[in-house]
Design an enzyme around this catalytic site. Structure first.
Site, short mmCIF file in Angstrom:
data_model
loop_
_atom_site.label_atom_id
_atom_site.label_comp_id
_atom_site.label_asym_id
_atom_site.label_seq_id
_atom_site.Cartn_x
_atom_site.Cartn_y
_atom_site.Cartn_z
N ASN A 17 13.12 41.76 68.81
CA ASN A 17 12.48 42.02 67.52
C ASN A 17 11.36 43.04 67.74
O ASN A 17 10.32 42.70 68.29
CB ASN A 17 11.92 40.70 66.97
CG ASN A 17 11.10 40.90 65.71
OD1 ASN A 17 11.17 41.96 65.07
ND2 ASN A 17 10.34 39.88 65.34
N LYS A 47 9.51 44.34 65.56
CA LYS A 47 8.45 44.22 64.53
C LYS A 47 8.12 45.60 63.98
O LYS A 47 9.02 46.44 63.86
CB LYS A 47 7.22 43.53 65.11
CG LYS A 47 7.58 42.26 65.88
CD LYS A 47 6.39 41.39 66.17
CE LYS A 47 6.79 40.28 67.12
NZ LYS A 47 5.86 39.19 67.15
N HIS A 67 11.20 34.83 59.68
CA HIS A 67 10.26 34.96 60.81
C HIS A 67 8.90 34.42 60.39
O HIS A 67 8.46 34.61 59.25
CB HIS A 67 10.15 36.42 61.25
CG HIS A 67 9.46 36.58 62.56
ND1 HIS A 67 8.09 36.53 62.68
CD2 HIS A 67 9.94 36.75 63.82
CE1 HIS A 67 7.77 36.67 63.96
NE2 HIS A 67 8.88 36.81 64.67
N GLU A 114 5.99 35.43 60.90
CA GLU A 114 5.04 36.44 60.41
C GLU A 114 5.30 36.72 58.92
O GLU A 114 4.38 37.08 58.19
CB GLU A 114 5.12 37.71 61.26
CG GLU A 114 4.50 37.46 62.64
CD GLU A 114 4.95 38.41 63.74
OE1 GLU A 114 5.59 39.44 63.44
OE2 GLU A 114 4.66 38.11 64.91
N GLU A 132 10.95 29.11 67.15
CA GLU A 132 9.84 29.97 67.54
C GLU A 132 8.52 29.29 67.18
O GLU A 132 8.03 29.41 66.05
CB GLU A 132 9.92 31.30 66.78
CG GLU A 132 11.12 32.14 67.14
CD GLU A 132 10.77 33.62 67.08
OE1 GLU A 132 11.01 34.31 68.08
OE2 GLU A 132 10.24 34.08 66.06
N GLY A 160 3.55 36.07 70.54
CA GLY A 160 2.59 37.14 70.78
C GLY A 160 1.30 36.68 71.44
O GLY A 160 0.32 37.42 71.49
N SER A 182 6.75 34.62 73.40
CA SER A 182 6.25 35.12 74.68
C SER A 182 7.28 35.02 75.81
O SER A 182 6.93 34.70 76.95
CB SER A 182 4.93 34.41 75.06
OG SER A 182 3.93 34.73 74.11
C1 PEP Z 1 8.89 37.27 67.88
O1 PEP Z 1 8.34 38.18 67.29
O2 PEP Z 1 9.87 36.72 67.36
C2 PEP Z 1 8.37 36.87 69.19
C3 PEP Z 1 8.90 35.82 69.75
O3 PEP Z 1 7.36 37.63 69.72
P1 PEP Z 1 6.79 37.57 71.24
O4 PEP Z 1 7.99 37.58 72.16
O5 PEP Z 1 5.96 38.79 71.36
O6 PEP Z 1 6.03 36.32 71.36
#
Ligand code: PEP
Length: 253
Positions: free
Chosen positions: A13, A15, A100, A102, A171, A177, A214
């Site tokens: 992703n 973003k 997601h 976010e 997630e 992040g 992460s």
């Molecule tokens: C994500 O944006 O779905 C995500 C898991 O980000 P990160 O790997 O940066 O934690």
């Protein structure tokens, strides 16, 4: 390690990152890494809308497929700034992320997530449906309740025949992040819960459940070794094609 019949999927992703020129350079490098071989896992990249068509064209004929980061629930209309599932499908993308955290944090409701999933499937897109709890919810012992609400709401109108077009992604918000990855035990427990909940509507044995939060080349293999983790949804580490490729390789165990 995924059960036989569930091929691991590693999705990146991006973003709100990468101009079209940067996306093109990324694809060039990814194609070199792929080298015409069959990768250890299925892989997908999720660029911003602006780069979808370019990335889909660049990766056409390779094992990597392309997905959007969201779609609107309506097919067309007065929704300034939004992009619909038929528009995404017309770029050559084969899938989309839905729900997601976010986007949920920016106001997307459980009902909208369900409607966006339905829109994706209506237009033959594969949907990666994200669920996960916040740190406060985990500390309050509410993880299972949150997952139950989110999974049941997203899949309320789904049937077993939709299983091949849906992929769930656990997630935890506190891991996205932040560099604070869930331990393999925590991720496994939650992914198993997501599988069981999704199994109320879909074929839980065939459904792929990803972990996201992460994930890096250093921790990916330990996470993907767990029996209910069928791959990863990767944010930050997917922005570098070499790191992303290392995570794909980690799916081999
Ligand atoms: C994500 O944006 O779905 C995500 C898991 O980000 P990160 O790997 O940066 O934690």
């Amino acid at each position: 390690m995924s059960a036989p019949g569930r091929r691991p999927l590693v999705a990146g992703n991006w973003k709100m990152n990468k101009t079209n020129a940067e996306a093109a350079a990324y694809c060039e490098r990814l194609l070199v890494l792929l080298g015409g071989r069959e990768p250890a896992a299925e892989l997908a990249v999720c660029p911003p809308f602006t780069a979808l068509e370019r990335v889909a064209a660049a990766l056409e004929g390779s094992p990597a497929w392309v997905a959007a980061q969201t779609v609107h629930e309506a097919d067309a209309g007065a929704h300034t700034g939004e992009v619909s599932a038929p528009m995404v499908a017309a770029t050559g993308a084969r899938g989309t992320i839905v729900g997601h955290s976010e986007r949920r944090a920016a106001g997307e409701s459980d009902a909208q997530v369900a409607a966006r999933l339905a829109a994706a499937l209506r237009h033959r897109l594969v949907a990666i449906v994200c669920v996960g709890e916040s740190l406060a919810q985990r500390e309050a012992g509410e993880t299972l309740a949150v997952l139950t609400r989110q999974v049941r709401a997203a899949l309320a109108a789904m049937g077993r025949e939709e299983t091949p077009r849906i992929c769930m992604a656990y997630e935890p918000i506190w891991a996205i992040g932040t560099g604070r990855t869930a331990t393999p035990d925590i991720a496994q427990e939650a992914c198993a819960q997501v599988r069981a909940l999704a199994g109320e509507r879909l074929d839980g044995g065939a459904l792929r459940v990803l972990y996201g939060g992460s994930v890096t080349p250093a921790n990916a293999a330990d996470l993907m070794r767990e029996p209910d983790i069928d791959g990863a949804l990767v944010g930050g580490a997917s922005l570098d094609p070499d790191a992303f490729w290392a995570i794909v390789g980690a799916a081999a165990g």
